[in-house]
Structures are given as structure tokens and as C-alpha cells.
Design a protein around this motif. Structure first.
Motif, PDB file in Angstrom:
ATOM      1  N   LEU A 200     -23.514   5.645  -8.031  1.00 47.58           N
ATOM      2  CA  LEU A 200     -23.598   6.312  -6.734  1.00 47.58           C
ATOM      3  C   LEU A 200     -22.225   6.816  -6.322  1.00 47.58           C
ATOM      4  O   LEU A 200     -21.235   6.090  -6.436  1.00 47.58           O
ATOM      5  CB  LEU A 200     -24.116   5.348  -5.660  1.00 47.58           C
TER       6      LEU A 200
ATOM      7  N   SER B  19     -22.130   8.719  -3.139  1.00 51.13           N
ATOM      8  CA  SER B  19     -22.244   8.972  -1.698  1.00 51.13           C
ATOM      9  C   SER B  19     -21.510   7.906  -0.890  1.00 51.13           C
ATOM     10  O   SER B  19     -21.854   6.714  -0.961  1.00 51.13           O
ATOM     11  CB  SER B  19     -23.715   8.981  -1.286  1.00 51.13           C
TER      12      SER B  19
ATOM     13  N   ASP C 230     -23.852   5.771   1.352  1.00 51.11           N
ATOM     14  CA  ASP C 230     -24.719   4.855   0.621  1.00 51.11           C
ATOM     15  C   ASP C 230     -23.918   3.710   0.000  1.00 51.11           C
ATOM     16  O   ASP C 230     -24.418   2.588  -0.111  1.00 51.11           O
ATOM     17  CB  ASP C 230     -25.491   5.616  -0.451  1.00 51.11           C
TER      18      ASP C 230
ATOM     19  N   ASP D  94     -26.986   9.468  -8.112  1.00 49.72           N
ATOM     20  CA  ASP D  94     -27.272  10.239  -6.893  1.00 49.72           C
ATOM     21  C   ASP D  94     -26.712  11.647  -7.009  1.00 49.72           C
ATOM     22  O   ASP D  94     -27.100  12.545  -6.265  1.00 49.72           O
ATOM     23  CB  ASP D  94     -26.748   9.530  -5.648  1.00 49.72           C
TER      24      ASP D  94
ATOM     25  N   LYS E  79     -31.161  10.257  -5.940  1.00 39.06           N
ATOM     26  CA  LYS E  79     -30.448  10.730  -4.752  1.00 39.06           C
ATOM     27  C   LYS E  79     -31.049  10.219  -3.457  1.00 39.06           C
ATOM     28  O   LYS E  79     -30.336   9.963  -2.480  1.00 39.06           O
ATOM     29  CB  LYS E  79     -30.429  12.257  -4.752  1.00 39.06           C
TER      30      LYS E  79
END
Length: 394
Positions: free
Chosen positions: A31, A33, A36, A117, A145
Motif C-alpha cells: 500500500l 496511500s 490507508d 493499491d 485499491k
């Protein structure tokens, strides 16, 4: 009250995320992000040109990959991560993604089914670099995602309490904004004073345990003053308020990253019959939305009802946007009260409700309230007065 999400809850999130990977028959995941990563680790950071990533290896160990300048920060402020890895700097003699490749290969990512993601790190801050499929030979790269955003959609009791706390301080900031909204004063003067005073009260009351992980308490107009209020997302103009102006406001506060949204339509000293008419249309449209927020119904059900109300009153041409959106760690999250969004509402979802009417030359008319979907309907979390008389600034 607790002003953060506990380590235990964050570990539960990681376990839920891992279970979703297993359901998708994925061996590991990466990931990029920032929001997140924060949700899964409790590590709040400022994304820049320097790549950062969270990953779970095939042995189900958790890792953070960060620039050296964030290494101690990551080690000290993550709730529970097995390993933290760092690289010297970006762009560096050796690109950070080459360091990342080395760590992923050591962790056994080659030839595996990998959930991502994004296929690579991205940043508007000048970053350039290779994508994951240029670095690794994977059996499969599968997009995940929306896995964490979907997990974030239904809030836990601890998250709801943080949003409630945000509502309390957004309420104070807005109260001060209305108090200082007088003819002859500038937008920046009013908003600066209201935001500063509410923030000082908040940090004095909440004490050392308070961490914003976002904006502190604030209240503002975003340039929606007088005729400019007819632009739904105007920007600050440093306008000077005058008698009769329509004002569209916004206030909130971040509590460990969690946000609320309070917006009101106000008037400076006096209200014309025309302003009163459109205010009432807006008020009634919001009431229609409230009445249609029910668990088990799609989010489009709310928008359909509001659109019927607009059509019945021949004001559809004065509308510019959908009725609302989910809110939490971001001001705008999915799902949405929109004709094209058919997500089923569930208890624990938190939304803004903000149908707007925009009349060129007169102004904009929009309240926004933060609401919680419950087992039987909805609960209002924001509680600032909504009636016309209470929203005239004297």
C-alpha cells in the motif's frame, strides 16, 4: 474519553485486512496511500517526493518502508509493525525504489500474487520513479485499491466518538464565527479570530493527549460571501461583509485525524423575502434527505428523494451537486448520496447531508450536517441551530 484509536483496534484492522487478502487468494500486499497506511498503523506522516509504503509479506509480517528522516518517527509512532526499513534520500545515488525492490525480494515477493493499491508510488512533489511491475516479477499484480476505503466506511464506536468530539469543537468554532460576523469586517479577520480562539480553547480543554493529525479547530467562509456564495466551492476572497450578505460557512476540527462537517447559511443583519424563500427550499431539501437515510437502503435512495423535491418545486436548475458524502479520516470519502452510487447504507456509516441551491446574483444556500446511520434510521451528530432566525448575524 480516549483521544486516539487504541493499539488493539489497529491490530484488529490489520487482521481484517489480512483476512481480505486471503479471501482474494493473495500472498502479500503493498500500500502507498498515506491515509490507508495511517488507518492500518497509526503512523501519521506528510507524504512528499520521498516514497513510503506499508506491506505485508507472504509470512504475514508487517513492514513500513520510509526515508531515513522518518525512520525513528515510524519506529516510535506505529501501533504495531514488525519491521521498519529505510533508505538514505530521494533521488539519491541509488533510487529509493531500488532499495524497495531489495526489501521486497528479501521478503519473498518474487513470483507471488501481490495485492497493490497502486502499481507504483506517486506524488505531485516532484517524484519520478519506476513502477512495481518494472521492479518485480510477480505471478500477479491485483488491484486492492478500494479494500481499505471499504473497511473505513463503517466506523467503530471509538471512531464515532472521535467524530463526535470533532463536532463539539466545530460547533464552538462556528459559534465564534457567527459572533464575529459583522458588517465592515473582513473575511480573514473573522475566520482567523474564530479559528484561533476555538483552537486555544480546545487544546486547553483536551490537554496533552490531543493530537490533531490534521486541521485544528477552524471556521471559515471559503469566499462564499454575498454574491460569491453562489459558487459552491469558491475560494477565499478576503471580502468585507456588508448588511444583507448571504454567508455560507464551514467549520470542523480534526481529532486524531477524524473529521466532521458543519456548514450553515447565514445572513448579515437582515434577510430579504427572496433570500428567505431559497433558504426554506434548502432547509426542506435537507429534511427530505434526513427522512430517507435508513439502513438497508442504497445511498442513491436519498439522492432520488431530494431530486424529486427539487423537481416538484422547479428548482433543479439551481442545484450543482449531490446531496452528501461519507466522512471520517478524509472530508470526502465514499460512498456518496448520488444517483449513481447504490452502496447499501449500514449502521456505523457517517455522512454529510448538504443539498445546495445556488442563485446567481443572490447567493448560495447550503447547510451541512454530519449524521450517523443507526439500526433504525439516523442520528444527528452536529447540533448547531438550523432555523433562519438563529442564523442572522447581528
Amino acid at each position: 474519553m480516549r483521544l486516539s484509536i487504541s493499539k488493539e483496534e489497529i491490530l484488529t484492522r490489520q487482521e481484517r485486512f489480512l483476512q481480505k487478502l486471503l479471501e482474494k487468494e493473495l500472498d502479500c500486499a503493498i500500500l502507498f496511500s498515506p491515509i490507508d497506511i495511517f488507518y492500518l498503523t497509526g503512523f501519521h506522516f506528510h507524504p512528499t517526493e520521498r516514497p513510503m509504503a506499508f506491506y505485508i509479506d507472504p509470512e504475514h509480517k508487517t513492514h513500513l518502508f520510509v526515508p531515513y528522516l522518518e525512520e525513528e518517527h515510524a519506529q516510535d509512532f506505529t501501533a504495531q509493525i514488525h519491521y521498519v526499513h529505510s533508505y538514505p534520500e530521494y533521488p539519491g545515488i541509488k533510487h529509493p525504489m531500488e532499495y524497495f525492490k531489495d526489501e521486497l525480494v528479501k521478503a519473498g515477493f518474487q513470483g507471488k500474487r501481490i495485492g497493490v493499491d497502486s502499481i507504483g508510488y506517486g506524488s505531485p512533489s516532484g517524484y519520478r520513479g519506476p513502477s512495481l511491475d518494472q521492479l518485480l516479477e510477480a505471478k500477479e499484480f491485483q488491484s486492492i485499491k478500494y479494500v481499505i476505503p471499504d473497511m473505513r466506511a463503517v466506523k467503530s464506536p471509538a471512531e464515532i466518538e472521535l467524530i463526535n468530539e470533532s463536532c463539539r469543537w466545530g460547533n464552538l468554532a462556528h459559534r465564534l464565527l457567527q459572533k464575529y460576523s459583522k458588517p465592515g469586517l473582513s473575511e480573514l479577520e473573522i475566520t482567523s479570530r474564530a479559528s484561533t480562539e476555538s483552537t486555544l480553547a480546545m487544546i486547553e480543554t483536551l490537554g496533552a493527549d490531543y493530537k490533531p493529525h490534521g486541521e485544528t479547530a477552524f471556521a471559515l467562509f471559503r469566499g462564499q460571501i454575498g454574491e460569491m456564495s453562489a459558487y459552491p466551492h469558491a475560494v477565499t476572497q478576503n471580502a468585507v461583509l456588508k448588511t444583507g450578505d448571504t454567508l455560507v460557512t464551514a467549520s470542523s476540527a480534526s481529532i486524531w485525524g477524524y473529521k466532521s462537517e458543519l456548514e450553515r447559511t447565514m445572513f448579515v443583519k437582515e434577510v430579504s423575502k427572496e433570500q428567505e424563500t431559497f433558504f426554506q427550499y434548502m432547509y426542506d431539501a435537507q429534511e427530505v434527505a434526513f427522512q430517507h437515510i435508513k439502513p438497508g437502503k442504497p445511498t442513491s435512495y436519498v439522492e432520488e428523494a431530494v431530486q424529486r423535491y427539487f423537481k416538484e418545486n422547479n428548482i433543479t436548475h439551481l442545484t450543482r451537486h449531490h446531496t452528501g458524502h461519507a466522512i471520517g479520516l478524509l472530508f470526502h470519502e465514499a460512498p456518496f448520496f448520488d444517483l449513481g452510487d447504490h452502496t447499501i447504507m449500514q449502521p456505523g456509516m457517517v455522512f454529510t447531508v448538504e443539498p445546495g441551491i445556488y442563485v446567481k446574483g443572490l447567493g448560495g444556500f447550503r447547510h451541512s450536517d454530519t449524521v450517523l446511520v443507526t439500526e433504525n434510521g439516523m442520528e444527528m451528530l452536529t447540533y448547531y441551530p438550523r432555523d433562519l432566525e438563529s442564523l442572522i448575524c447581528y
